[in-house]
Design a protein around this motif. Sequence first.
Motif, short mmCIF file in Angstrom:
data_model
loop_
_atom_site.label_atom_id
_atom_site.label_comp_id
_atom_site.label_asym_id
_atom_site.label_seq_id
_atom_site.Cartn_x
_atom_site.Cartn_y
_atom_site.Cartn_z
N SER A 208 7.91 78.30 16.57
CA SER A 208 7.79 76.84 17.23
C SER A 208 6.29 76.66 17.73
O SER A 208 5.93 77.63 18.60
CB SER A 208 8.73 76.80 18.38
N PRO A 209 5.78 75.43 17.72
CA PRO A 209 4.58 75.44 18.18
C PRO A 209 4.41 75.17 19.96
O PRO A 209 3.22 75.50 20.46
CB PRO A 209 4.04 74.25 17.61
N GLN A 210 5.89 75.27 20.19
CA GLN A 210 5.81 74.96 21.64
C GLN A 210 5.82 76.37 22.40
O GLN A 210 5.58 76.43 23.76
CB GLN A 210 7.03 74.31 22.28
N VAL A 211 6.16 77.45 21.70
CA VAL A 211 6.30 78.83 22.23
C VAL A 211 4.96 79.55 22.21
O VAL A 211 4.42 79.80 21.39
CB VAL A 211 7.42 79.61 21.68
N ALA A 212 4.95 79.89 23.74
CA ALA A 212 3.33 80.57 23.84
C ALA A 212 3.87 82.17 23.67
O ALA A 212 2.85 82.90 23.46
CB ALA A 212 2.61 80.08 25.03
N GLN A 213 4.80 82.49 24.44
CA GLN A 213 5.08 83.84 24.78
C GLN A 213 6.56 84.12 24.38
O GLN A 213 7.45 83.58 25.12
CB GLN A 213 4.65 84.04 26.11
N LEU A 214 6.90 84.93 23.81
CA LEU A 214 8.35 85.40 23.51
C LEU A 214 8.69 86.56 23.75
O LEU A 214 8.07 87.62 23.38
CB LEU A 214 8.58 85.01 21.83
N PHE A 215 9.62 86.96 24.44
CA PHE A 215 10.33 88.17 24.88
C PHE A 215 11.75 88.66 24.30
O PHE A 215 12.50 87.63 24.11
CB PHE A 215 10.38 88.28 26.36
N CYS A 216 12.04 89.80 23.97
CA CYS A 216 13.33 89.91 23.52
C CYS A 216 13.80 91.36 24.54
O CYS A 216 13.30 92.45 24.44
CB CYS A 216 13.25 90.25 22.03
N LEU B 291 16.79 76.79 8.36
CA LEU B 291 16.56 75.59 9.18
C LEU B 291 15.41 75.14 9.46
O LEU B 291 14.27 75.98 9.64
CB LEU B 291 17.12 75.96 10.73
N GLU B 292 15.04 73.87 9.23
CA GLU B 292 13.46 73.20 9.21
C GLU B 292 13.13 72.91 10.68
O GLU B 292 11.66 72.83 11.16
CB GLU B 292 13.16 72.29 8.24
N ASP B 293 14.09 72.86 11.63
CA ASP B 293 13.90 72.27 12.76
C ASP B 293 13.27 73.12 13.75
O ASP B 293 13.36 74.50 13.65
CB ASP B 293 15.08 71.68 13.44
N ASP B 294 12.54 72.80 14.89
CA ASP B 294 11.98 73.47 15.92
C ASP B 294 13.19 73.99 16.94
O ASP B 294 13.62 73.16 17.52
CB ASP B 294 10.68 72.68 16.77
N LEU B 295 13.57 75.25 16.63
CA LEU B 295 14.54 75.85 17.22
C LEU B 295 14.46 75.72 18.84
O LEU B 295 15.42 75.36 19.69
CB LEU B 295 14.87 76.94 16.83
N TYR B 296 13.11 75.91 19.29
CA TYR B 296 12.93 75.73 20.88
C TYR B 296 13.33 74.31 21.23
O TYR B 296 14.05 74.45 22.43
CB TYR B 296 11.47 76.14 21.19
N GLU B 297 12.73 73.51 20.63
CA GLU B 297 12.86 72.03 20.92
C GLU B 297 14.43 72.00 21.15
O GLU B 297 15.17 71.17 22.02
CB GLU B 297 12.29 70.99 20.00
N VAL B 298 15.30 72.13 20.16
CA VAL B 298 16.80 71.94 20.05
C VAL B 298 17.44 72.74 21.33
O VAL B 298 18.13 72.12 22.00
CB VAL B 298 17.57 72.52 18.90
N LEU B 299 17.18 73.94 21.44
CA LEU B 299 17.87 74.75 22.36
C LEU B 299 17.59 74.28 23.97
O LEU B 299 18.35 74.34 24.75
CB LEU B 299 17.61 76.31 22.15
N ALA B 300 16.06 74.07 23.93
CA ALA B 300 15.79 73.39 25.39
C ALA B 300 16.32 72.26 25.65
O ALA B 300 16.72 72.10 26.86
CB ALA B 300 14.41 73.52 25.30
N ALA B 301 16.41 71.32 24.34
CA ALA B 301 17.11 69.94 24.81
C ALA B 301 18.57 70.20 25.20
O ALA B 301 19.03 69.53 25.98
CB ALA B 301 17.00 69.10 23.51
N ALA B 302 19.05 71.12 24.57
CA ALA B 302 20.73 71.23 24.75
C ALA B 302 20.87 71.97 26.23
O ALA B 302 21.82 71.47 27.04
CB ALA B 302 21.22 72.37 23.92
N ALA B 303 20.05 72.72 26.54
CA ALA B 303 19.93 73.40 28.07
C ALA B 303 19.77 72.42 29.00
O ALA B 303 20.45 72.39 29.96
CB ALA B 303 19.06 74.61 28.08
#
Length: 428
Positions: free
Chosen positions: A29-37, A307-319
């Motif tokens: 996702s172009p919106q994600v700068a830093q990802l942790f797991c 999935l072609e969509d931006d997952l960050y955008e979808v999950l953040a919108a849902a939250a």
Amino acid sequence: MGACSGDKRVLVIGSGGREHALCWKLAASPQVAQLFCAPGNGGTGSVATDVPIAATDLDGLARFAREERIDLTVVGPEAPLVAGIVDRFRADGLAVFGPSAAAARLEGSKAFAKEFMARHHIPTAAYACFTKVAPALAYVRDQGAPIVVKASGLAAGKGVIVAETVAEAEAAVRAILAEGAFGDAGAEVVIEQCLAGEECSVIAITDGRALFTLPAAQDHKRIGEGDTGPNTGGMGAYCPAPALTPVLAEQVEQEVLRPVVDGMAADGTPFVGVVYAGLMIGPDGPKVLEFNVRFGDPECQPLMASLEDDLYEVLAAAARGELAGHTPHPRPGAALTVVLAAAGYPGSYPKGETITGVAEAEADPNVVVFHAGTRLDGGRLVTAGGRVLGVTGLGATLAEARERAYAACDRIDFAGKTLRRDIGARAL
Ligand code: AMP
Ligand code: GLY
């Protein structure tokens, strides 16, 4: 990074193939700068920063999310959800994608799920619930076999017995209620009618109102080819599953997913997160076998790969409760994941075997290898769980995706490597 790159800080909780697939997709996702797991596995470190906090350490995870100013936490497995991680994060003002503990009862208690379905007229097998042995045995004898006996609570996918005979069902009732085979998860049993048909899973992301329904997927639960042997967490999956025709998909949306979201809202426990409907498609249409409140594993792997969509955008919108207007754009074609397991799985199995060939397998641009039970030991990749890797192929057709996935499987090796050669075969 350029001025247009994102600034979002995201935490994924869990350590399986599902979480690697979620990290892989979120990292794109172009919106994600830093990802942790947290805690991650031997593969998540290639796309995220691993954090050594267990998925069940709710305090530790909330502290990390506060200190690291996490913009969105995505919870992979069911245990922390059922334990109330979402309530905990929200109380701290932290944005989180997943259901509250009250909503997570849809998975955490099969008795709750059945009662919910009965109240909201969602099609499912006829059933009765028991906490005492004698009336449960009387019910089994009265109904006859085949019949299905389920521990009501979370039993890591092992609490379901499809009994071919009354004697087998009686033994299951005694094992669960009297002998504590599943501990507290078996304080209550659900006994239900045995359904026949074709199984598939429909997974939808929801903000409590709108639905973002992914293509149907099919899991392969048994260890052995031809669906034989004991149940596992899943030995492979593919999507889309042709068993769910467009007409059936619409029926599932109207008769299952919509009533779940509306019913949970009406009951005062709005559902935000993933609704996973495990379905049996029989002669009188789709019926619900079970609900999960998280992405299926391995189903999540082919779903994320395609999935072609931006997952960050979808999950953040849902939250945020703003999912309306988002619709999924699966890439045309199919995706198929073959699980490479350790010898002995789902029973006991060795760990620490050296894994080779993952880079060679991923030399094909249409293949991605998701890690599950792996660990980095120095620079060496070794096995660390029962399901080791999810080898995922993409193709214009299911046959092509399958061919690519199996060619990649053949490039990977570790002592005891175990796989089913018939993933997707029934759809071809
Ligand atoms: P569950 O964990 O409830 O999905 O059950 C595990 C597996 O048991 C399912 O994937 C089905 O193959 C089988 N199963 C569960 N419930 C039924 C049922 N009512 N009739 C037939 N098979 C079932
Ligand atoms: N693959 C089935 C599950 O995740 O429950």
